[in-house]
Design an enzyme around this catalytic site. Structure first.
Site, short mmCIF file in Angstrom:
data_model
loop_
_atom_site.label_atom_id
_atom_site.label_comp_id
_atom_site.label_asym_id
_atom_site.label_seq_id
_atom_site.Cartn_x
_atom_site.Cartn_y
_atom_site.Cartn_z
N ASP A 101 84.59 34.72 -9.05
CA ASP A 101 84.50 35.97 -9.30
C ASP A 101 83.43 36.74 -10.05
O ASP A 101 83.14 35.26 -10.74
CB ASP A 101 85.53 37.22 -9.50
CG ASP A 101 85.13 38.70 -9.62
OD1 ASP A 101 84.28 39.26 -9.12
OD2 ASP A 101 85.25 39.04 -10.03
N THR B 184 81.48 40.15 -11.47
CA THR B 184 81.72 41.16 -12.32
C THR B 184 82.90 40.67 -13.16
O THR B 184 83.70 40.82 -12.49
CB THR B 184 82.01 42.35 -11.53
OG1 THR B 184 80.68 42.87 -10.66
CG2 THR B 184 82.02 43.59 -12.56
N GLU C 248 81.97 53.95 -14.40
CA GLU C 248 82.20 55.04 -14.58
C GLU C 248 81.63 55.45 -15.81
O GLU C 248 81.16 57.24 -16.37
CB GLU C 248 83.55 55.51 -13.80
CG GLU C 248 83.57 55.82 -13.40
CD GLU C 248 84.94 56.33 -12.26
OE1 GLU C 248 86.06 56.12 -12.86
OE2 GLU C 248 84.97 56.84 -11.23
N ARG D 284 73.75 46.86 -11.20
CA ARG D 284 74.30 47.38 -9.75
C ARG D 284 74.22 48.54 -9.69
O ARG D 284 73.85 50.02 -10.42
CB ARG D 284 76.07 47.27 -10.59
CG ARG D 284 76.75 45.71 -11.24
CD ARG D 284 77.46 45.81 -11.90
NE ARG D 284 78.65 46.38 -11.64
CZ ARG D 284 79.46 46.50 -10.68
NH1 ARG D 284 79.73 45.06 -10.63
NH2 ARG D 284 80.80 46.81 -9.93
N THR E 59 82.09 37.37 -4.39
CA THR E 59 81.84 39.33 -4.83
C THR E 59 81.84 40.41 -3.97
O THR E 59 81.13 39.57 -2.64
CB THR E 59 80.46 38.64 -6.25
OG1 THR E 59 80.90 40.19 -6.17
CG2 THR E 59 79.24 38.29 -5.05
N GLY E 60 82.11 41.30 -4.57
CA GLY E 60 82.15 42.12 -3.67
C GLY E 60 80.42 43.03 -3.71
O GLY E 60 80.34 43.93 -2.94
N ASP F 14 89.06 38.35 -13.34
CA ASP F 14 89.11 38.93 -14.41
C ASP F 14 90.43 39.96 -13.54
O ASP F 14 90.72 41.18 -14.47
CB ASP F 14 88.03 39.08 -14.85
CG ASP F 14 87.51 40.36 -14.12
OD1 ASP F 14 86.82 41.03 -14.65
OD2 ASP F 14 86.27 40.46 -12.90
N ASN G 233 91.57 42.66 -8.17
CA ASN G 233 91.18 42.26 -6.28
C ASN G 233 90.47 40.84 -6.57
O ASN G 233 90.31 40.24 -5.21
CB ASN G 233 89.77 42.86 -5.94
CG ASN G 233 88.49 42.46 -7.43
OD1 ASN G 233 88.57 42.23 -8.48
ND2 ASN G 233 87.51 43.08 -7.02
N ASP G 234 91.35 39.92 -7.20
CA ASP G 234 91.06 38.16 -7.32
C ASP G 234 92.49 37.64 -7.31
O ASP G 234 92.44 36.82 -7.17
CB ASP G 234 90.01 38.15 -9.26
CG ASP G 234 89.05 38.40 -8.43
OD1 ASP G 234 88.31 38.78 -8.14
OD2 ASP G 234 88.59 39.33 -10.10
#
Length: 1138
Positions: free
Chosen positions: A419, A421, A508, A604, A684-685, A825, A828-829
């Site tokens: 991944d 990020t 955020e 980003r 990665t996304g 990490d 989503n992984d």
């Protein structure tokens, strides 16, 4: 009555399945008895993590152990020895089998006893239940579904609870879930709004409500339910959920068993899941079992040695009957057959003899190897946990081994999927700049006049309208899920002094702090109102109506708020690909320029949009949201559909740029992995430009790398996407086929010449994998894989979590079955971590879902270098040597027994005493190889990490291939032949003692066995490169123990033995000088080939080291270009992109 009212209230809803109904406090109104109602049965609150009970331990454990082929095989051999007249005692097979079974059973029994003890500590712990308006003390296992439980600060939740109220006025409590998912930060949970005021035993006991929720499922982060509260007349007065919406129950209302209450004096909650139905218990179930390549090699070797065993038994059986075809050999005068033996059916006799030979040679199968391998894996895994280089002071944690079955697989990795990020980067976000209506802003304000005053040189381009500036900053302050913790109660203008922002997403927090830099400070939420302080130090309050949460598919989130003037606004933020299609087309161009430039700089980016909602439109939206959130079935799909309808026709305000710094030594780690022959793919996304910049910074792509691009940008150049895709695939394949081929292996070639890199995005991958026609899709997939295999590095951007797993699975199924490793990490992984052969979780800032679901977890990406190049290399080398050595020493052991049959008329006479047969694998040769397999370092760890090319020497399961296996087999055959015939020629002299006493067959076998034990042990000593006191102790101690045991076994008349055939045999044997000389000479002859190889190897290594030092000296004159900066600030060179 409750249920009838509930059905009326829910009229029109779909038929629900898989739900449960819970009565609060287990209060069922008397009116319910008028209906046919069967109270549901729920499990109690006992936790049972143990595997066995006192009554089923023996049968269950034995069943599990005899499912292993080697154990079952030796059980059959033992039964044959018991039932058939065999040459060896059943003890010779039964005792080693009993030892292996007993050791394994003790180990598993002890582990299960620890689980029983831990279960009892939890089940017998004290809890407080509210019954009849009183606080009743009970044991945790006595909790029932529906009971109202009181939990105080720093106590662990005894079951899964719905939060009813807390000691705080707003119904908030803080929880840590480190024991569940490893996250040590406090999480905020919310009580149902209409039960917030229920803060005493009396009030809680008078509460009448029913909860309907989904049946238990293991996902820690999902929960669907709703609550219906009744007044004294049993009429439905409210139907509530979470803190904000007052509609349904979600994961923010659920307090999980195992989590701990923090910073809150006490809470009241109702039990919805108990015992083995809690989410923590459901997560006890292990992941699918992964098998290493070494295990597969062991099974293959076992089959080969089983064939050798069958061949030996068949040859000896055939030759026995050939030998007995001569009458005087079949029935000599001194050994006449009985009438029963003459009448025995010949086929049965042949079969019995075959089984007897199988028993005689059965020790060629190493039953104790499985126990040794298990101990080696279990004990060896501690070296990873103990490695101080893996300790990270920032999180005060080191590496963690979740499974020890794959240690050696770390040394066989071919592909690394990582991944970006939080794995390659720090996931520590810093707000860099923003743009509003195409105007760029960067800096810190000094005065209150909007953003026009900046600290330092001019850092903005022109200026947006003041109202648009404030609207943008308000959006940053309102559109998020950040929580706030204050050290002290503050008010007025000083409210922002001691604020601490808490959120699961670092992005955020960075955006909220970015707004704070420009004068807008988020002050938290009170009574459903979001409070912020503007540039004029005025407090503004916005009623939070709805939050449209972020997910990886939508790639955006929104909030709907009501302004102090009564206007209703929707604020949305998300990826440009998710926001641009939903805003006015004429607003995109000016902002897109900044977004693309920021992405190229490695930042980003997020786009910010808003829209005003009319009151009548909001009523419709509110109704749709309520209906979707009230659904118990398919709630997420329905909510996504509503979210999709709401987030349309928005107005674009601007965009933000946040920097995520590259992790320390990430570039050096990827460079080392490349040098070791591993292919590294980044999944990665993120946007392509951001990901590509990061790949250059971490040296996945070099300046000389020619990039092949399969993305939406290149595909949409044509009207037909599939046609353009086919054209590009063929073009790239042709280009790569023109690349000059090398006679050397592909792995060595591409590590020396980095030429091509591939970039693909999620939509193009979907086009390749999900084409309209299956034949076309398979053709696309085949060409795509060929291109990937010839590229040095691959970047997959805009990837959904499922697509990451699809890519890993696709590579796993390539020809040759390459070993894959995934590292990430975040949640989503998890899919790709579970899919790969080896899964590595990074203990990052996106929670610990990846670390919990991984095989190994490390604090930082840089630790992957040592984990693979040093630990993986050594683990593989050690266990490969262990496996080969076990088969080698057992063939050395049995071959003389086989040769002996040619000299005893195939009478099945054993060469060795039963005690030696039994003790050989258990005591005489077991500890030295175990110590070797734990401690050996044939190459220094520093050398392994500094020279990654050494990793290639063991890749492809090199030490367990046919070549090394044949070498070890021929070595064992040579040594076994030397043992037997060397002793045989020694016995050509009829007398070996001065008193003319003749040695017998047991002396012959003892000499062979002595040479055997010393030779195989000294062979291991010759192979040892890293000596410790433990190696010395077990090697020389094992030899000393053999000598001591032989004296002891033959020096006493044992009353339980019918025959004392070994009495004083060993002692008398050593009185002969010829025997001493023969033993020493045979050991030397057996080890001579190995000694010769070691000498030649050292000579070659010496010359190689001299050549290497000369090469390094010449290389130092022409060093590589300077290292690229850690994160590229500008990247506009497109000349290398096809």
């Amino acid at each position: 009555m409750f249920r009838r009212s509930f059905r009326r209230f829910c009229a029109g809803e779909e038929k629900r399945v898989g739900t449960r109904t819970v009565f609060l406090g287990n209060h069922q109104d008397s009116t319910t008895t008028t209906e046919t109602y069967i109270a549901p049965r729920f499990c109690d609150n006992r936790i049972v993590s143990s595997k066995y009970t006192l009554w089923n331990f023996l049968p269950k454990n034995l069943f599990e152990q005899f499912r292993r082929i080697a154990n079952f095989y030796f059980l059959i051999i033992f039964l044959v020895q018991v039932t058939v007249d065999t040459p060896t005692s059943p003890v010779t097979s039964g005792l080693p089998l009993f030892f292996v079974i007993t050791v394994t059973a003790i180990k598993q029994g002890y582990e299960d006893w620890l689980r029983h003890r831990a279960d009892n500590e939890v089940n017998k712990s004290t809890v407080y239940i509210i019954e009849n308006a009183k606080r009743v003390k009970k044991e945790s296992e006595k909790i029932k579904v529906g009971d109202i439980v009181e939990v105080q600060a720093d106590e662990t939740f005894p079951c899964d609870l719905i939060l009813l109220s807390s000691c705080t006025s707003d119904g908030i409590c803080y929880v840590t879930s480190a024991s569940l998912d490893g996250e040590s930060n406090c999480k905020t949970h919310y009580a149902v709004r209409d039960t917030i005021a229920v803060c005493s035993e009396e009030c809680v006991d008078t509460l009448r409500a029913i909860i309907e929720c989904e049946q238990p499922q293991p996902d820690l982060y999902k929960f669907v339910g709703r609550i219906n509260i009744y007044n004294n007349s049993t009429e439905a007065v409210a139907r509530l959920v979470c803190y904000f919406f007052n509609l349904s129950l979600g994961p923010e209302n659920l307090l999980l068993k195992g989590a701990t209450l923090k910073n809150t004096k006490k809470i009241y909650g109702v039990a919805v899941y108990t015992g083995m139905e809690t989410k923590m218990a459901l997560n006890y179930q292990g992941k699918s079992q992964k098998r290493s390549a070494v295990e597969k090699s062991i099974n293959a070797f076992l089959i080969v040695y089983l064939l050798i065993l069958l061949t030996k038994a068949t040859i000896c059986t055939a030759l026995k009957y050939l030998w007995q075809s001569t009458p005087h050999n079949d029935e000599p005068w001194y050994n006449q057959k009985t009438q029963k033996e003459r009448d025995t059916w010949k086929v049965l006799k042949i079969f019995t003899d075959f089984l007897s030979f199988m028993v005689l040679f059965n020790f060629i199968i190493p039953v104790s190897m499985y126990v040794t391998v298990e101990m080696q894996k279990f004990l060896g895994s501690f070296f990873i946990s103990w490695d101080k280089d893996f300790f990270d002071e920032e999180i005060n944690e080191g590496a963690l081994v979740n499974t020890s079955d794959l240690n050696e697989e770390l040394g066989q990795v071919d592909y690394v999927f990582t991944d970006k990020t939080g794995t390659l980067t720090e996931n520590c976000m810093e707000f860099i700049e923003c743009c509003i209506d195409g105007h760029k802003y960067k800096g810190i304000i000094q005065e209150t006049d909007g953003l026009s005053q900046t600290d330092g040189p001019l850092t903005y381009f022109d200026k947006a309208d003041k109202n648009r500036e404030e609207l943008f900053l308000r959006a940053l302050c309102l559109c998020h899920t950040v929580e706030i913790k204050t050290n002290d109660a503050v008010d007025g203008a000083t409210e922002s002094a001691d604020l601490t922002y808490v959120c699961s997403s670092p992005d955020e927090i960075a955006l909220v702090k970015g707004a704070q830099k420009y004068g807008f400070t988020f002050l938290g939420i009170q009574n459903g109102h979001m409070r912020l302080e503007n540039q004029r130090k005025e407090i503004e309050e916005y009623e939070l109506l709805h939050t449209l949460n972020f997910d990886s598919v939508r790639r955006r989130m929104s909030v709907i708020v009501k302004t102090p003037t009564g206007d209703i606004l929707l604020f949305c933020k998300g990826a440009d690909s998710a926001v641009f299609p939903r805003v006015q087309k004429d607003e995109i161009a000016s902002t897109k320029i900044h977004v693309d430039q920021n992405a190229m700089d490695g930042y980003r980016t997020l786009c910010i949009a808003f829209k005003e909602i009319a009151p009548d439109e909001y009523e419709r939206i509110d109704k749709q949201l309520i209906e979707a959130k009230m659904a118990l079935q398919d709630r997420e799909e329905k909510m996504d559909k509503v979210f999709d309808d709401i987030e349309t026709n928005m107005n674009l305000i601007g965009a933000t740029a946040v920097e995520d710094r590259l992790q320390d030594q990430a570039a050096e780690t990827i460079e080392a992995l490349h040098a070791a022959g591993l292919k590294v793919w980044v999944l990665t996304g993120d946007k392509m430009e951001t990901a590509k910049s990061t790949c250059y910074a971490c040296r996945l792509f070099q300046t000389s790398t020619e990039l092949l691009e399969l993305t939406t940008r290149t595909i949409e150049e044509s009207a037909s996407k599939e046609g353009r895709l086919c054209e590009l695939l063929n073009e790239y394949q042709k280009k790569l086929n023109e690349y000059p081929k090398s006679s050397r292996s592909l792995k060595k070639t591409w590590t020396e010449h980095q030429e091509f890199g591939l970039i693909i995005d999620g939509s193009t991958l979907s086009l390749i994998l999900n084409s309209a026609q299956d034949t076309v899709s398979n053709n696309y997939k085949s060409i795509f894989l060929q291109i990937c295999m010839k590229c040095t590095a691959v970047l997959c951007c805009r990837m959904a979590p499922l697509q990451k797993a699809q890519i890993v699975k696709m590579v796993k199924n390539l020809k040759g079955s390459p070993i894959t490793l995934s590292i990430g990490d975040g949640a989503n992984d998890v899919s790709m971590i579970l899919e790969s052969h080896v899964g590595i979780g990074v203990k990052g800032k996106e929670g610990r879902q990846a670390a919990r679901n991984s095989d190994y977890s490390v604090p930082k990406f840089k630790h992957l270098k040592k984990l693979l190049l040093a630990h993986g290399h050594l683990y593989y080398m050690r266990i490969a040597h262990l496996v080969q050595y076990f088969f080698y020493k057992n063939l050395c052991f049995i071959l003389p027994q086989f040769l002996y049959q040619f000299f005893c008329g195939f009478s099945q006479q054993p060469l060795y005493d039963a005690a030696y047969l039994t003790m050989y694998n258990i005591c005489f040769t077991s500890l030295p190889i175990l110590a070797y397999s734990l401690l050996e370092q044939h190459i220094n760890i520093d050398t392994l990490t500094s020279d990654p090319r050494l990793y290639m020497k063991i890749s492809g399961n090199a030490m367990l291939q046919l070549g090394p296996f044949i070498y070890w087999t021929f070595l064992a055959a040579f040594e076994g032949t030397v043992f037997f015939f060397g002793t045989y020629f020694l016995f050509q002299t009829s007398s070996l003692e001065e008193n003319a006493k003749v040695f017998g067959n047991w002396t012959f076998g003892t000499i062979v066995f002595t040479v055997l034990v010393f030779t195989v042990t000294l062979k291991l000593a010759l192979d040892t490169r890293y000596w410790t006191w433990i190696n010395h102790f077990v090697i020389w101690g094992s030899l000393a123990f053999y000598v001591f045991f032989s004296f002891f076994w033959g020096g006493i008349i044992w009353p339980f033995l019918k025959q004392q055939r070994m009495y004083f045999v060993f002692a008398h044997m050593l009185t002969s000088v010829s025997t001493w000389l023969a033993i020493v000479l045979l050991i030397f002859i057996s080890l001579f080939p190995e000694i010769l190889l070691i000498v030649l190897r050292n000579v070659n290594h010496g010359s190689a080291r001299r050549n290497l030092s000369c090469k390094k000296a010449s290389d130092s004159l022409s060093t590589r270009p300077s290292v690229r900066p850690l994160l590229l600030r500008t990247f506009s060179d497109e000349s290398n992109i096809l």
